[in-house]
Motif scaffolding. Sequence first.
Motif, PDB file in Angstrom:
ATOM      1  N   PHE A   4       8.001   3.819   0.169  1.00 13.35           N
ATOM      2  CA  PHE A   4       8.222   2.723  -0.779  1.00 13.35           C
ATOM      3  C   PHE A   4       9.623   2.758  -1.394  1.00 13.35           C
ATOM      4  O   PHE A   4      10.229   1.709  -1.604  1.00 13.35           O
ATOM      5  N   ASP A   5      10.153   3.961  -1.661  1.00 15.10           N
ATOM      6  CA  ASP A   5      11.507   4.024  -2.235  1.00 15.10           C
ATOM      7  C   ASP A   5      12.523   3.437  -1.264  1.00 15.10           C
ATOM      8  O   ASP A   5      13.421   2.699  -1.653  1.00 15.10           O
ATOM      9  N   GLY A   6      12.360   3.773   0.010  1.00 18.07           N
ATOM     10  CA  GLY A   6      13.241   3.220   1.043  1.00 18.07           C
ATOM     11  C   GLY A   6      13.110   1.698   1.105  1.00 18.07           C
ATOM     12  O   GLY A   6      14.096   0.978   1.233  1.00 18.07           O
ATOM     13  N   LEU A   7      11.869   1.234   0.979  1.00 13.08           N
ATOM     14  CA  LEU A   7      11.613  -0.209   0.977  1.00 13.08           C
ATOM     15  C   LEU A   7      12.358  -0.890  -0.168  1.00 13.08           C
ATOM     16  O   LEU A   7      13.020  -1.912   0.030  1.00 13.08           O
ATOM     17  N   TYR A   8      12.264  -0.309  -1.386  1.00 12.68           N
ATOM     18  CA  TYR A   8      12.876  -0.973  -2.543  1.00 12.68           C
ATOM     19  C   TYR A   8      14.401  -0.909  -2.465  1.00 12.68           C
ATOM     20  O   TYR A   8      15.085  -1.810  -2.955  1.00 12.68           O
ATOM     21  N   MET A  17       5.051  -8.076  -4.126  1.00  5.73           N
ATOM     22  CA  MET A  17       4.897  -8.685  -2.815  1.00  5.73           C
ATOM     23  C   MET A  17       5.619  -7.933  -1.691  1.00  5.73           C
ATOM     24  O   MET A  17       5.141  -7.921  -0.563  1.00  5.73           O
ATOM     25  N   SER A  18       6.759  -7.297  -1.980  1.00  4.62           N
ATOM     26  CA  SER A  18       7.375  -6.474  -0.921  1.00  4.62           C
ATOM     27  C   SER A  18       6.443  -5.294  -0.622  1.00  4.62           C
ATOM     28  O   SER A  18       6.260  -4.907   0.542  1.00  4.62           O
ATOM     29  N   THR A  19       5.813  -4.769  -1.676  1.00  4.37           N
ATOM     30  CA  THR A  19       4.859  -3.670  -1.528  1.00  4.37           C
ATOM     31  C   THR A  19       3.660  -4.130  -0.699  1.00  4.37           C
ATOM     32  O   THR A  19       3.202  -3.437   0.208  1.00  4.37           O
ATOM     33  N   MET A  20       3.185  -5.326  -1.029  1.00  6.53           N
ATOM     34  CA  MET A  20       2.054  -5.913  -0.304  1.00  6.53           C
ATOM     35  C   MET A  20       2.392  -6.067   1.185  1.00  6.53           C
ATOM     36  O   MET A  20       1.606  -5.705   2.059  1.00  6.53           O
ATOM     37  N   GLY A  21       3.576  -6.606   1.466  1.00  2.88           N
ATOM     38  CA  GLY A  21       3.995  -6.798   2.863  1.00  2.88           C
ATOM     39  C   GLY A  21       3.986  -5.490   3.623  1.00  2.88           C
ATOM     40  O   GLY A  21       3.523  -5.421   4.772  1.00  2.88           O
ATOM     41  N   ALA A  22       4.471  -4.435   2.966  1.00  2.92           N
ATOM     42  CA  ALA A  22       4.510  -3.125   3.613  1.00  2.92           C
ATOM     43  C   ALA A  22       3.098  -2.615   3.898  1.00  2.92           C
ATOM     44  O   ALA A  22       2.825  -2.066   4.967  1.00  2.92           O
ATOM     45  N   ARG A  23       2.186  -2.823   2.944  1.00  7.20           N
ATOM     46  CA  ARG A  23       0.802  -2.370   3.145  1.00  7.20           C
ATOM     47  C   ARG A  23       0.127  -3.153   4.269  1.00  7.20           C
ATOM     48  O   ARG A  23      -0.581  -2.589   5.096  1.00  7.20           O
ATOM     49  N   LEU A  24       0.329  -4.477   4.295  1.00  8.99           N
ATOM     50  CA  LEU A  24      -0.268  -5.307   5.353  1.00  8.99           C
ATOM     51  C   LEU A  24       0.258  -4.856   6.709  1.00  8.99           C
ATOM     52  O   LEU A  24      -0.487  -4.724   7.685  1.00  8.99           O
ATOM     53  N   ALA A  25       1.570  -4.610   6.758  1.00  6.53           N
ATOM     54  CA  ALA A  25       2.213  -4.214   8.017  1.00  6.53           C
ATOM     55  C   ALA A  25       1.703  -2.864   8.490  1.00  6.53           C
ATOM     56  O   ALA A  25       1.401  -2.678   9.678  1.00  6.53           O
ATOM     57  N   ASP A 134       3.407  -4.073 -17.431  1.00  3.60           N
ATOM     58  CA  ASP A 134       2.379  -4.781 -16.678  1.00  3.60           C
ATOM     59  C   ASP A 134       2.823  -4.961 -15.227  1.00  3.60           C
ATOM     60  O   ASP A 134       2.049  -4.777 -14.286  1.00  3.60           O
ATOM     61  N   PHE A 135       4.093  -5.309 -15.062  1.00  2.64           N
ATOM     62  CA  PHE A 135       4.678  -5.531 -13.738  1.00  2.64           C
ATOM     63  C   PHE A 135       4.655  -4.238 -12.926  1.00  2.64           C
ATOM     64  O   PHE A 135       4.213  -4.210 -11.778  1.00  2.64           O
ATOM     65  N   LEU A 136       5.116  -3.161 -13.541  1.00  6.29           N
ATOM     66  CA  LEU A 136       5.164  -1.884 -12.827  1.00  6.29           C
ATOM     67  C   LEU A 136       3.762  -1.369 -12.515  1.00  6.29           C
ATOM     68  O   LEU A 136       3.535  -0.767 -11.463  1.00  6.29           O
ATOM     69  N   SER A 137       2.827  -1.657 -13.414  1.00  8.44           N
ATOM     70  CA  SER A 137       1.464  -1.204 -13.148  1.00  8.44           C
ATOM     71  C   SER A 137       0.876  -1.999 -11.974  1.00  8.44           C
ATOM     72  O   SER A 137       0.125  -1.461 -11.160  1.00  8.44           O
ATOM     73  N   LEU A 138       1.251  -3.266 -11.855  1.00 10.85           N
ATOM     74  CA  LEU A 138       0.799  -4.069 -10.714  1.00 10.85           C
ATOM     75  C   LEU A 138       1.399  -3.527  -9.413  1.00 10.85           C
ATOM     76  O   LEU A 138       0.700  -3.402  -8.397  1.00 10.85           O
ATOM     77  N   VAL A 139       2.688  -3.191  -9.436  1.00 10.46           N
ATOM     78  CA  VAL A 139       3.335  -2.623  -8.248  1.00 10.46           C
ATOM     79  C   VAL A 139       2.618  -1.334  -7.833  1.00 10.46           C
ATOM     80  O   VAL A 139       2.303  -1.132  -6.653  1.00 10.46           O
ATOM     81  N   GLY A 140       2.318  -0.489  -8.829  1.00  8.41           N
ATOM     82  CA  GLY A 140       1.621   0.767  -8.551  1.00  8.41           C
ATOM     83  C   GLY A 140       0.241   0.528  -7.961  1.00  8.41           C
ATOM     84  O   GLY A 140      -0.194   1.217  -7.038  1.00  8.41           O
ATOM     85  N   TRP A 141      -0.424  -0.493  -8.474  1.00  9.53           N
ATOM     86  CA  TRP A 141      -1.757  -0.841  -7.972  1.00  9.53           C
ATOM     87  C   TRP A 141      -1.677  -1.258  -6.504  1.00  9.53           C
ATOM     88  O   TRP A 141      -2.461  -0.824  -5.676  1.00  9.53           O
ATOM     89  N   VAL A 142      -0.703  -2.119  -6.179  1.00 12.15           N
ATOM     90  CA  VAL A 142      -0.573  -2.577  -4.786  1.00 12.15           C
ATOM     91  C   VAL A 142      -0.231  -1.393  -3.862  1.00 12.15           C
ATOM     92  O   VAL A 142      -0.688  -1.326  -2.732  1.00 12.15           O
ATOM     93  N   GLN A 143       0.523  -0.424  -4.378  1.00  9.80           N
ATOM     94  CA  GLN A 143       0.844   0.764  -3.572  1.00  9.80           C
ATOM     95  C   GLN A 143      -0.399   1.604  -3.270  1.00  9.80           C
ATOM     96  O   GLN A 143      -0.557   2.088  -2.160  1.00  9.80           O
ATOM     97  N   ASP A 144      -1.247   1.776  -4.301  1.00 10.78           N
ATOM     98  CA  ASP A 144      -2.285   2.809  -4.226  1.00 10.78           C
ATOM     99  C   ASP A 144      -3.709   2.346  -3.985  1.00 10.78           C
ATOM    100  O   ASP A 144      -4.563   3.160  -3.635  1.00 10.78           O
ATOM    101  N   VAL A 145      -3.992   1.084  -4.220  1.00 11.81           N
ATOM    102  CA  VAL A 145      -5.380   0.622  -4.125  1.00 11.81           C
ATOM    103  C   VAL A 145      -5.894   0.831  -2.687  1.00 11.81           C
ATOM    104  O   VAL A 145      -5.131   0.687  -1.728  1.00 11.81           O
ATOM    105  N   PRO A 146      -7.165   1.203  -2.533  1.00 15.29           N
ATOM    106  CA  PRO A 146      -7.689   1.415  -1.184  1.00 15.29           C
ATOM    107  C   PRO A 146      -7.567   0.156  -0.316  1.00 15.29           C
ATOM    108  O   PRO A 146      -7.668  -0.961  -0.830  1.00 15.29           O
ATOM    109  N   ASP A 147      -7.362   0.386   0.991  1.00 11.21           N
ATOM    110  CA  ASP A 147      -7.183  -0.706   1.957  1.00 11.21           C
ATOM    111  C   ASP A 147      -8.194  -1.833   1.765  1.00 11.21           C
ATOM    112  O   ASP A 147      -7.829  -3.000   1.711  1.00 11.21           O
ATOM    113  N   GLY A 148      -9.472  -1.468   1.681  1.00 12.61           N
ATOM    114  CA  GLY A 148     -10.547  -2.451   1.637  1.00 12.61           C
ATOM    115  C   GLY A 148     -10.498  -3.374   0.431  1.00 12.61           C
ATOM    116  O   GLY A 148     -11.057  -4.460   0.459  1.00 12.61           O
ATOM    117  N   GLU A 149      -9.838  -2.937  -0.636  1.00 10.89           N
ATOM    118  CA  GLU A 149      -9.727  -3.790  -1.819  1.00 10.89           C
ATOM    119  C   GLU A 149      -8.523  -4.716  -1.734  1.00 10.89           C
ATOM    120  O   GLU A 149      -8.433  -5.717  -2.440  1.00 10.89           O
TER     121      GLU A 149
END
Length: 160
Positions: A4-8, A17-25, A134-149
């Motif tokens: 993720f650091d490399g991504l940012y 959304m960049s985090t989301m894209g990385a997770r989807l990919a 709030d923003f950073l907590s959302l970014v953290g959530w997208v990074q860490d939340v289990p795939d299925g969620e």
Amino acid sequence: MIDFDGLYRFHGHRCPMSTMGARLAGAAMEALGVGKGDQFLIRAEYGIKNCALDGIQFVTGCTLGNGNIACSETGKPILLLGMRDGSRRAEVRVSAGALARLAAHKDTKAGLLKEREVSGLARAKEIDGIIERDFLSLVGWVQDVPDGELFEVTVSGRER
Ligand SMILES: [Zn+2]
């Protein structure tokens, strides 16, 4: 494991959304059993022109420069990653729960910004802090939340 650091650094800022894209990919590649070195065997397509495209490019190696990514502009947060030989395709769609979480974040922020307009300087600073956390907590959530969620993956095509 997504860098993720490399991504940012690549993307220029830290965002959901960049985090989301990385997770989807990452999920799509895992589903197809391919790695970044297979970038010329695969082709990516995403439905919305937003920060997610950078996450997808960073993780898959499918880039605008090498011509194997496209934005279909369907307005849907769905990543299609397919083998160029047409053998298999992974479809990864952002879950309804994740979309609701993103929408709730937007609403909260809009409410806070409205309050900020009519508040004094001290409260405005406080609100800025709340919005940032709030923003950073959302970014953290997208990074860490289990795939299925976060998303649903469907693979079609013949078995490898
Ligand atoms: Zn972004």
